[in-house]
Write a protein that holds these residues in place. Structure first.
Motif, mmCIF file in Angstrom:
data_model
loop_
_atom_site.group_PDB
_atom_site.id
_atom_site.type_symbol
_atom_site.label_atom_id
_atom_site.label_comp_id
_atom_site.label_asym_id
_atom_site.label_seq_id
_atom_site.Cartn_x
_atom_site.Cartn_y
_atom_site.Cartn_z
ATOM 1 N N VAL A 153 -29.177 -18.158 24.118
ATOM 2 C CA VAL A 153 -29.370 -19.118 25.212
ATOM 3 C C VAL A 153 -28.922 -18.504 26.539
ATOM 4 C CG1 VAL A 153 -28.706 -21.371 26.120
ATOM 5 C CG2 VAL A 153 -29.128 -21.098 23.674
ATOM 6 N N ALA A 154 -27.718 -17.900 26.544
ATOM 7 C CA ALA A 154 -27.206 -17.296 27.778
ATOM 8 C C ALA A 154 -28.111 -16.165 28.256
ATOM 9 C CB ALA A 154 -25.781 -16.785 27.550
ATOM 10 N N ALA A 155 -28.622 -15.357 27.323
ATOM 11 C CA ALA A 155 -29.510 -14.252 27.699
ATOM 12 C C ALA A 155 -30.803 -14.767 28.306
ATOM 13 C CB ALA A 155 -29.804 -13.382 26.474
ATOM 14 N N ALA A 156 -31.334 -15.858 27.746
ATOM 15 C CA ALA A 156 -32.555 -16.443 28.315
ATOM 16 C C ALA A 156 -32.310 -16.925 29.735
ATOM 17 C CB ALA A 156 -33.039 -17.594 27.428
ATOM 18 N N ALA A 157 -31.126 -17.491 29.985
ATOM 19 C CA ALA A 157 -30.805 -17.976 31.331
ATOM 20 C C ALA A 157 -30.640 -16.810 32.312
ATOM 21 C CB ALA A 157 -29.534 -18.819 31.290
ATOM 22 N N LEU A 158 -29.985 -15.742 31.861
ATOM 23 C CA LEU A 158 -29.705 -14.620 32.765
ATOM 24 C C LEU A 158 -30.910 -13.718 32.985
ATOM 25 C CD1 LEU A 158 -26.134 -13.622 31.510
ATOM 26 C CD2 LEU A 158 -26.739 -14.942 33.537
ATOM 27 N N ALA A 159 -31.943 -13.834 32.128
ATOM 28 C CA ALA A 159 -33.117 -12.973 32.291
ATOM 29 C C ALA A 159 -33.803 -13.217 33.623
ATOM 30 C CB ALA A 159 -34.092 -13.210 31.133
ATOM 31 N N GLY A 160 -33.971 -14.474 34.002
ATOM 32 C CA GLY A 160 -34.596 -14.793 35.282
ATOM 33 C C GLY A 160 -33.754 -14.348 36.461
ATOM 34 N N VAL A 161 -32.417 -14.448 36.330
ATOM 35 C CA VAL A 161 -31.533 -14.002 37.409
ATOM 36 C C VAL A 161 -31.650 -12.493 37.591
ATOM 37 C CG1 VAL A 161 -29.141 -13.915 38.186
ATOM 38 C CG2 VAL A 161 -29.955 -15.905 36.922
ATOM 39 N N ALA A 162 -31.705 -11.752 36.471
ATOM 40 C CA ALA A 162 -31.839 -10.291 36.563
ATOM 41 C C ALA A 162 -33.148 -9.900 37.233
ATOM 42 C CB ALA A 162 -31.750 -9.678 35.163
ATOM 43 N N THR A 163 -34.232 -10.603 36.881
ATOM 44 C CA THR A 163 -35.524 -10.311 37.517
ATOM 45 C C THR A 163 -35.476 -10.606 39.009
ATOM 46 O OG1 THR A 163 -36.684 -10.831 35.456
ATOM 47 C CG2 THR A 163 -37.983 -10.856 37.481
ATOM 48 N N VAL A 196 -32.789 -3.207 42.577
ATOM 49 C CA VAL A 196 -31.994 -2.812 41.413
ATOM 50 C C VAL A 196 -31.594 -4.079 40.659
ATOM 51 C CG1 VAL A 196 -31.095 -0.699 42.455
ATOM 52 C CG2 VAL A 196 -29.856 -2.846 42.769
ATOM 53 N N VAL A 197 -31.378 -3.946 39.374
ATOM 54 C CA VAL A 197 -30.933 -5.088 38.566
ATOM 55 C C VAL A 197 -29.442 -5.286 38.774
ATOM 56 C CG1 VAL A 197 -30.668 -5.996 36.231
ATOM 57 C CG2 VAL A 197 -32.748 -4.757 36.855
ATOM 58 N N VAL A 198 -29.070 -6.465 39.250
ATOM 59 C CA VAL A 198 -27.670 -6.827 39.427
ATOM 60 C C VAL A 198 -27.366 -7.919 38.407
ATOM 61 C CG1 VAL A 198 -25.938 -7.740 41.003
ATOM 62 C CG2 VAL A 198 -27.768 -6.274 41.878
ATOM 63 N N LEU A 199 -26.489 -7.629 37.477
ATOM 64 C CA LEU A 199 -26.206 -8.584 36.402
ATOM 65 C C LEU A 199 -24.749 -8.450 35.977
ATOM 66 C CD1 LEU A 199 -27.624 -10.731 34.655
ATOM 67 C CD2 LEU A 199 -28.016 -8.957 32.941
#
Length: 623
Positions: free
Chosen positions: A560-570, A578-581
């Motif tokens: 669930v957390a990875a799905a949420a952070l995927a859009g933020v990384a994009t 650059v990818v900021v995560l």
């Protein structure tokens, strides 16, 4: 039916203990939260404070009220979640009892009334326990908010009977709300269906559970696709907050399917040993028990890791943004004298600033700059006006105030370092993630401000040598990173409160599920011991089973957390190149370690208690 409700609570107290604790915590948090909020709403400031100090204290009160509001809503939500889970589990374990009541003539409405009566008694009992908890909670929350610098040291929350009445209403209403679905399911039980004891007659996935689970899963998938398509950081952040909620709901509702599926992954590690194989089989086949234990962990990890990662990424993006916007090489404290090895020296001095606008006073900071040098060390340019006109009695609206409706050419009545001035707005800069820069004025208006100097070294000069000569100069990358960390520190205290609250509720929910399940496993443990297993082996089976479910719950929460952070990384990749995560590995390790300890110790203790009687005494008659 009220007598039956009282008897059920008395005879099956171990099934309802977790729900009573959840209601008591909810009542205590609501009571203390409302009491502190009521006191914070009546701000009394001592004499002798400056205007900016008053503004900061009022801003802290507003932040405290926001945090307390979030705490109250989270407490109510988690209380309903635990109560509904508890009663849903008790209905399954009491199917034979409820079927016998139907067999002797009890109507469906009578069963509903009985369960609602149990919930009412549970709510009253939880409220009675929660009131003294609320008294202690008021003191604890006040001290906590003072330590977070949201409230001043002199803050005091007097007794407010209205908070007590509201908390009592919340306690009883949450208990009744949580039991509604379970009462409806209990009323659908028929005597022959329950007495047949066929597994097919007791479906884990009900129609409503399928509906909510699949709906939330489909909506989550659409949100993830939308976040990837948008490719915008702000959009990714907003969508991530929704994905955490919908994704947690989806996997918790579908946990009877997701947990056994994920339970096949550790098969390679657990295969080959009798005890491990039995534990793995229990995870795969005792679906309801595994799902009830994993669901709170899915919600906990999905929300906390997702939230911390999202706002940690935002803070990290602030540093990346500043690194890309500032073209200087070094930042030094104090004033730097121009020299041959320095191409540009851009000092900026910050002073207290007050502006009267639309009938209210805005307290902020003004930064005195040299417009030419500032533009040589920054890529940011005004969206209206020009910094070249920032001379004399003029002002530029910075990123922190650019969305507040200031108009180009307007005249502001302001106070700079206690000196009243009239300033004309000559430039308005665009918004940035870092909202620390509110106003810019000519440096001549801020002679006594706190000064730092941005330095761009001359061509061919090593910045490290210049930094060594200046003594306290800092590379621009480190300076930008510190700005991001400063914003993250402001979020840490708030998340620590919410994390602690969610962690306590998750622990209550998980322990409650294990204790409730152990009450129904005494016969299962006795059969295992009669089949040849020792008592230690039975306890080991229960321990390995519970630890496996913890790993599965944390794994699904990470999905669930990875799905949420995927859009933020994009969004960060499209915005900054650059990818900021920020992945909160320490928080995840803390949740995993704490869950293993709490669940493992509870499972071992309950299995030890359930295996104390001799097996033959439990198999002699049906419980």
């Amino acid at each position: 039916m009220l007598r039956l409700s009282v008897g059920a609570l008395r005879d099956r107290w171990q099934l309802f203990a977790g729900a009573v604790v959840a209601v008591a915590l909810g009542v205590g948090l609501v009571q203390s939260g409302l009491q502190v909020m009521a006191a914070a709403d009546r701000v009394v400031l001592p004499a002798g404070l400056s205007g900016i100090e008053r503004a900061r204290i009022r801003e802290g009160y507003a932040g405290a009220a926001t945090l307390l509001g979030m705490t109250v809503m989270l407490a109510v939500f988690l209380t309903v979640f635990i109560v509904s889970t508890t009663f849903g589990f008790t209905v399954v374990q009491r199917r034979r009892e409820l079927a016998l009541l139907r067999l002797v003539g009890a109507q469906r409405g009578s069963l509903r009334v009985m369960l609602l009566g149990e919930a009412l008694l549970l709510g009253v009992l939880g409220t009675a326990v929660g009131v003294p908890v609320g008294v202690l909670g008021t003191y604890a929350q006040s001290k906590l908010l003072v330590s977070l610098d949201l409230l001043p040291p002199w803050f005091h929350a007097p007794w407010d009977p209205g908070a007590l009445y509201a908390a009592a209403i919340v306690g009883v209403s949450t208990a009744l709300t949580g039991v509604l679905a379970a009462a409806w399911r209990a009323s659908r039980i028929t005597a022959l269906e329950a007495l047949s004891d066929l597994p097919g007659n007791q479906p884990v996935m009900t129609g409503w559970r399928w509906f909510w689970g699949l709906s939330a899963a489909a909506f989550t998938a659409l949100l993830v696709i939308a976040a990837q398509a948008a490719g915008d950081l702000v959009a990714g952040l907003m969508i991530a907050l929704l994905v955490m909620v919908t994704g947690s709901v989806a996997l918790s509702q579908l946990s009877p399917i997701a947990v056994p599926w994920a339970g096949r992954l550790p098969a390679l590690v657990l295969r080959g040993n009798l005890v491990a194989d039995l534990a793995r089989a229990n995870v795969l086949h005792a679906v309801r028990r595994s799902a009830a234990t994993a669901a709170p962990l899915i919600v906990l990890v999905g929300l906390l890791v997702g939230l911390w990662g999202t706002f940690g990424t935002l803070a990290k993006a602030v540093g990346e943004e500043q690194r890309q916007l500032v073209t200087a090489d070094l930042v030094a404290d104090g004033l730097v004298t121009p020299a041959a090895d320095l191409a540009v020296v851009s000092p900026q001095a910050a002073v207290p600033f007050t502006v009267r606008r639309k009938g209210r006073t805005v307290y902020a900071e003004a930064i005195g700059i040299d417009p030419k040098a500032w533009q040589q060390t920054h890529k940011l340019r005004p969206r209206k006006g020009s910094l070249d006109q920032l001379t004399g009695a003029t002002i530029a609206v910075g990123p922190g105030m650019s969305a507040e409706g200031y108009k180009l050419g307007s005249v502001l009545s302001a106070t700079i370092d206690k000196r009243p001035v009239k300033l004309k707005v000559v430039a308005i800069l665009p918004e940035t993630l870092d909202v620390g820069d509110n106003f810019f004025v000519p440096r001549a208006l801020t002679p006594s401000g706190r000064t730092e100097t941005l330095v761009k070294v001359a061509d061919g000069v090593d910045p490290a040598m210049v930094a060594q000569r200046l003594g306290d100069a800092q590379p621009i990358a480190d300076w930008a990173e510190d700005r991001g960390k400063a914003q993250q520190r402001g979020n840490t205290g708030i998340f620590a409160v919410l994390m602690g609250l969610a962690g306590v509720y998750a622990a209550v929910a998980v322990v409650n599920a294990i204790v409730m399940a152990s009450a129904d496993r005494r016969r299962e443990f006795a059969l295992a011991r009669m089949a040849g297993l020792t008592r230690a082996q039975v306890i080991a089976v229960a321990l390995i089973e519970s630890l496996t479910v913890v790993l599965i719950g944390v794994l699904l929460g990470c999905v669930v957390a990875a799905a949420a952070l995927a859009g933020v990384a994009t969004g960060t990749a499209n915005t900054y190149g650059v990818v900021v995560l920020a992945i909160p590995w320490r928080l995840l390790a803390l949740i995993l370690g704490g869950s293993l300890v709490v669940v493992g110790s509870t499972a071992a203790a309950t299995a030890w208690a359930a295996t104390r009687p001799r097996p033959i005494t439990l198999l002699g008659g049906r419980e």
